[in-house]
Scaffold this active site. Sequence first.
Site, PDB file in Angstrom:
ATOM      1  N   ASP A 193       7.256   2.679  -0.459  1.00 17.53           N
ATOM      2  CA  ASP A 193       7.602   1.278  -0.219  1.00 17.53           C
ATOM      3  C   ASP A 193       8.577   0.834  -1.297  1.00 17.53           C
ATOM      4  O   ASP A 193       8.316   1.022  -2.485  1.00 17.53           O
ATOM      5  CB  ASP A 193       6.355   0.390  -0.284  1.00 17.53           C
TER       6      ASP A 193
ATOM      7  N   ASP B  11       3.011   0.244  15.493  1.00  6.88           N
ATOM      8  CA  ASP B  11       1.780  -0.145  14.800  1.00  6.88           C
ATOM      9  C   ASP B  11       0.765  -0.526  15.870  1.00  6.88           C
ATOM     10  O   ASP B  11       0.969  -1.510  16.589  1.00  6.88           O
ATOM     11  CB  ASP B  11       2.033  -1.345  13.879  1.00  6.88           C
TER      12      ASP B  11
END
Lengths: 257, 212
Positions: A12, A131
Amino acid sequence: MGLAKRIIPCLDVDRGRVVKGVKFVEIRDAGDPVEIARRYDEQGADEITFLDITASSDDRETMVHVVEQVASEVFIPLTVGGGIRALDDVRRMLNAGADKVSINTAAIARPEFVREAAERFGNQCIVVAIDAKAVHQPGESPRWEIFTHGGRRPTGIDAVEWARRMNAYGAGEILLTSMDRDGTKRGFDLELTRAISEATTIPIIASGGVGTLDHLADGILLGKADAVLAASIFHFAEYTIEQAKRHMRARGIEVRL
Amino acid sequence: MTSIAIIDYGMGNLRSVAKALEHVAPQARVIVTQNRQDILQAGRVVFPGQGSIRDCMRELAHWNLVAVVRDAALGKPFLGLCLGPQALLEFSEENDGVAGLGVLPGRVIRFSDPRDPASGERLKVPHMGWNQVRQAGDHPLWRGIPQDSRFYFVHSYYPRPADETLVVGWTRYGFEFASAIARDNIFAVQFHPEKSAQAGLRLLANFAAWNP
């Protein structure tokens, strides 16, 4: 002997810095994407994925520079996700040295974007990120739905149907994250992974929930994934990528070692 | 000083190819170019490619590079990457059939429902990831690269040269296909050496030093 199953560490990045604390031993700068990427390359990572979590679009240009720097020193495939909303975003990242971009929200907002991006840049560089969360009740046949905004907002879209559609629109690969498992260390949602893998003809990357090396192997053997993505178990130096690959090989999975 | 021209005809990102060559051949001048003169004068030529073969051939024509690429392929050390080897052949099945440059005899075929020969399981297309290359013969570009090393692939079509003696590398994906072909000054690979870590860098270094 043949095609190896892949291990992909995911980083990230916020305004050019790796966040969520990577804890390698003897690393000079734990926030430096180049140094971390180089370390993963040395450990035998098959690819590296960067997820740009920068909130402000003003700071997005920073990610382009990160990709440029990493691509000058690390010679394995790089994928960038986060903030890819237009053909111009795809082009910028590919020109900076990314090999693939991953598209998530923008595909849900306008599915044709995936088709356009695949036609313009080739299927091989378009990853669709999905997702998904289980929405069936106990005793019902399994069903998963697409969620956005970190798993908070339902879309009403069936995950298996969506994967099939993205396959047909020219996605080259699917990055599948179980929002039920993400961050839990309980392992992938294997039923979900297998359902998506069997419903499509393109490679599937399983993500969300890895806590042990057996979870990685299960994703391949039981989930029928082509690649496994993990963050924390590698970042916190619980395991190296090489250890993970040796474990997978011991369970009969072909890996690049 | 040797110069390496990477032919830029608008097909995909060539920065990685350039960076990898600069990394392994710091003494060479690496240029990414669509200029005919640059390509004709370069000591070595890299012919990359990504995307679809129809777009590839169209862009080559658009940039007026067809004859230049053919000339380079006949004269100097010439490295084809990914779509490169496909474009060198005579014909591709992709996009309902597209004529290639015809520098080498053969066709380009789609992976049609490939299966694992042992388990019968369906294999995914594109063929994506790290697969092994079985070197056939001891070509100078394989020097220092162990037999059966893994390289990074991503493709849905594969080259099938008409003459098997052109094949210098084989890869298994349900069946064996030609992942590296060579003749005289030409070496062309279906995989991406610029994305294949140590083995790929070694191949590029060998190319930068190759005097066929």
